[in-house]
Design a protein around this motif. Structure first.
Motif, PDB file in Angstrom:
ATOM      1  N   PHE A  33       0.815  -1.215   0.000  1.00 43.90           N
ATOM      2  CA  PHE A  33       0.000   0.000   0.000  1.00 43.90           C
ATOM      3  C   PHE A  33       0.856   1.276   0.000  1.00 43.90           C
ATOM      4  CE2 PHE A  33      -2.504  -3.348   1.945  1.00 43.90           C
ATOM      5  CZ  PHE A  33      -3.752  -3.196   1.363  1.00 43.90           C
ATOM      6  N   ALA A  34       2.172   1.120   0.138  1.00 46.37           N
ATOM      7  CA  ALA A  34       3.056   2.282   0.282  1.00 46.37           C
ATOM      8  C   ALA A  34       3.160   3.077  -1.016  1.00 46.37           C
ATOM      9  CB  ALA A  34       4.443   1.824   0.725  1.00 46.37           C
ATOM     10  N   ALA A  35       3.557   4.334  -0.889  1.00 47.30           N
ATOM     11  CA  ALA A  35       3.745   5.196  -2.062  1.00 47.30           C
ATOM     12  C   ALA A  35       4.915   4.681  -2.894  1.00 47.30           C
ATOM     13  CB  ALA A  35       4.006   6.629  -1.617  1.00 47.30           C
ATOM     14  N   PHE A  65       1.432   4.627 -10.143  1.00 48.13           N
ATOM     15  CA  PHE A  65       0.865   5.361  -9.010  1.00 48.13           C
ATOM     16  C   PHE A  65       0.573   4.457  -7.815  1.00 48.13           C
ATOM     17  CE2 PHE A  65       0.509   8.423 -12.282  1.00 48.13           C
ATOM     18  CZ  PHE A  65       0.498   9.656 -11.664  1.00 48.13           C
ATOM     19  N   VAL A  66       0.490   3.163  -8.044  1.00 50.55           N
ATOM     20  CA  VAL A  66       0.335   2.203  -6.949  1.00 50.55           C
ATOM     21  C   VAL A  66       1.259   1.018  -7.206  1.00 50.55           C
ATOM     22  CG1 VAL A  66      -2.033   2.844  -6.363  1.00 50.55           C
ATOM     23  CG2 VAL A  66      -1.632   1.067  -8.077  1.00 50.55           C
ATOM     24  N   LYS A  67       1.725   0.418  -6.129  1.00 52.49           N
ATOM     25  CA  LYS A  67       2.620  -0.731  -6.262  1.00 52.49           C
ATOM     26  C   LYS A  67       1.871  -2.011  -6.609  1.00 52.49           C
ATOM     27  CE  LYS A  67       6.350   0.695  -3.131  1.00 52.49           C
ATOM     28  NZ  LYS A  67       7.141   0.312  -1.938  1.00 52.49           N
ATOM     29  N   ASP A  68       0.669  -2.137  -6.080  1.00 47.28           N
ATOM     30  CA  ASP A  68      -0.071  -3.391  -6.196  1.00 47.28           C
ATOM     31  C   ASP A  68      -1.531  -3.091  -6.533  1.00 47.28           C
ATOM     32  OD1 ASP A  68      -1.717  -5.711  -5.303  1.00 47.28           O
ATOM     33  OD2 ASP A  68       0.222  -6.523  -4.681  1.00 47.28           O
ATOM     34  N   THR A 104      -6.801  14.905  -8.311  1.00 53.86           N
ATOM     35  CA  THR A 104      -5.420  15.352  -8.129  1.00 53.86           C
ATOM     36  C   THR A 104      -4.678  14.346  -7.262  1.00 53.86           C
ATOM     37  OG1 THR A 104      -6.102  17.669  -8.281  1.00 53.86           O
ATOM     38  CG2 THR A 104      -3.934  17.223  -7.339  1.00 53.86           C
ATOM     39  N   ILE A 105      -3.731  13.634  -7.867  1.00 52.73           N
ATOM     40  CA  ILE A 105      -3.011  12.581  -7.156  1.00 52.73           C
ATOM     41  C   ILE A 105      -1.515  12.693  -7.433  1.00 52.73           C
ATOM     42  CG2 ILE A 105      -4.975  11.001  -7.171  1.00 52.73           C
ATOM     43  CD1 ILE A 105      -3.658   9.535  -9.506  1.00 52.73           C
ATOM     44  N   SER A 106      -0.746  11.877  -6.724  1.00 53.76           N
ATOM     45  CA  SER A 106       0.709  11.898  -6.873  1.00 53.76           C
ATOM     46  C   SER A 106       1.265  10.506  -6.616  1.00 53.76           C
ATOM     47  CB  SER A 106       1.326  12.897  -5.887  1.00 53.76           C
ATOM     48  OG  SER A 106       2.719  12.720  -5.785  1.00 53.76           O
ATOM     49  N   GLN A 107       2.409  10.218  -7.207  1.00 54.14           N
ATOM     50  CA  GLN A 107       3.084   8.943  -6.956  1.00 54.14           C
ATOM     51  C   GLN A 107       3.733   8.916  -5.576  1.00 54.14           C
ATOM     52  OE1 GLN A 107       5.328   9.690 -10.384  1.00 54.14           O
ATOM     53  NE2 GLN A 107       4.337   8.143 -11.645  1.00 54.14           N
ATOM     54  N   ALA A 108       3.712  10.043  -4.884  1.00 52.47           N
ATOM     55  CA  ALA A 108       4.223  10.089  -3.513  1.00 52.47           C
ATOM     56  C   ALA A 108       3.108   9.813  -2.502  1.00 52.47           C
ATOM     57  CB  ALA A 108       4.858  11.451  -3.235  1.00 52.47           C
TER      58      ALA A 108
END
Length: 218
Positions: A33-35, A65-68, A104-108
């Motif tokens: 779930f992490a950035a 934008f998400v790992k999983d 509005t989203i971010s990969q962080a």
């Protein structure tokens, strides 16, 4: 006494290994779930009218934008949705994601943060194809697969025509991508030296070295 020690030591080892295994499993599950990145700019993610849940989660995973993807689906099902879904909203369990909406989203951001935004925040973004349909890329600015921001059109043209160094080079580069040069007739009428404008927005003057990024004559 020795028998007790022989029994206790293996038991303690089993307990310790179990605890370490549980901790590792917990850390691994939380990492899903992490950035993906520690630092990244915000972008606009548009969910179109025809998008499905698979398209939304697939795009967010494909573009980094998400790992999983499955972790994101889990978060979407287990995060509180405080807004009623609009007509045509995408349903996931009891929650909804509004379509024709920009987020509005971010990969962080973690999957939980992105989920909260998808379920509760967003700006209406109705597509109007009367003046040409928007790019199929769902992000503004455009994102490349993997997550990097795509170069702008001008940046792409500047890289493509980096070999243009002189007025004559500029004239030779005029073609499918554009570019223009003032005529001999214009030179005779105005007295201004001929100017060549490259596709990437540079101006070269005949007989002069270097270039300018602003028009030289009105």
């Amino acid at each position: 006494m020795k028998n007790k020690v022989r029994i206790i030591v293996p038991v303690l080892l089993v307990v310790l290994l179990s605890a370490l295994g549980a901790f590792y499993w917990f850390k691994l599950s939380q990492d899903r779930f992490a950035a993906p990145r520690k630092d990244a700019p915000t972008v606009q993610f548009r969910v179109a009218k025809e998008n499905t849940l698979m398209a939304v989660t697939g795009n967010l995973h494909y573009y980094g934008f998400v790992k999983d993807e499955e972790a994101l689906k889990y978060a979407l099902q287990h995060t509180k949705d405080n807004t009623p879904g609009k007509e045509g909203a995408i349903k996931i369990g009891n929650n909804t994601i509004d379509t024709e909406t920009a987020y509005t989203i971010s990969q962080a951001m973690s999957a939980w943060e992105i989920t909260r935004i998808l379920l509760n925040e967003g700006t209406p973004s109705v597509s109007d194809c009367d003046h040409g349909c928007p790019s199929s890329n769902p992000f503004t600015p455009e994102i490349l697969p993997g997550g990097d921001i795509a170069p702008t059109w001008q940046e792409r043209m500047r890289a493509k025509y980096s070999w243009v160094k002189t007025f004559d080079d500029c004239v030779a580069a005029i073609g499918h991508d554009g570019g223009q040069v003032t005529s001999e007739e214009n030179f005779k009428q105005t007295g201004h030296p001929r100017v060549c404008n490259t596709t990437d927005g540079r101006y070269f003057v005949q007989g002069k070295e270097g270039w300018s990024d602003t028009p030289l004559y009105p």
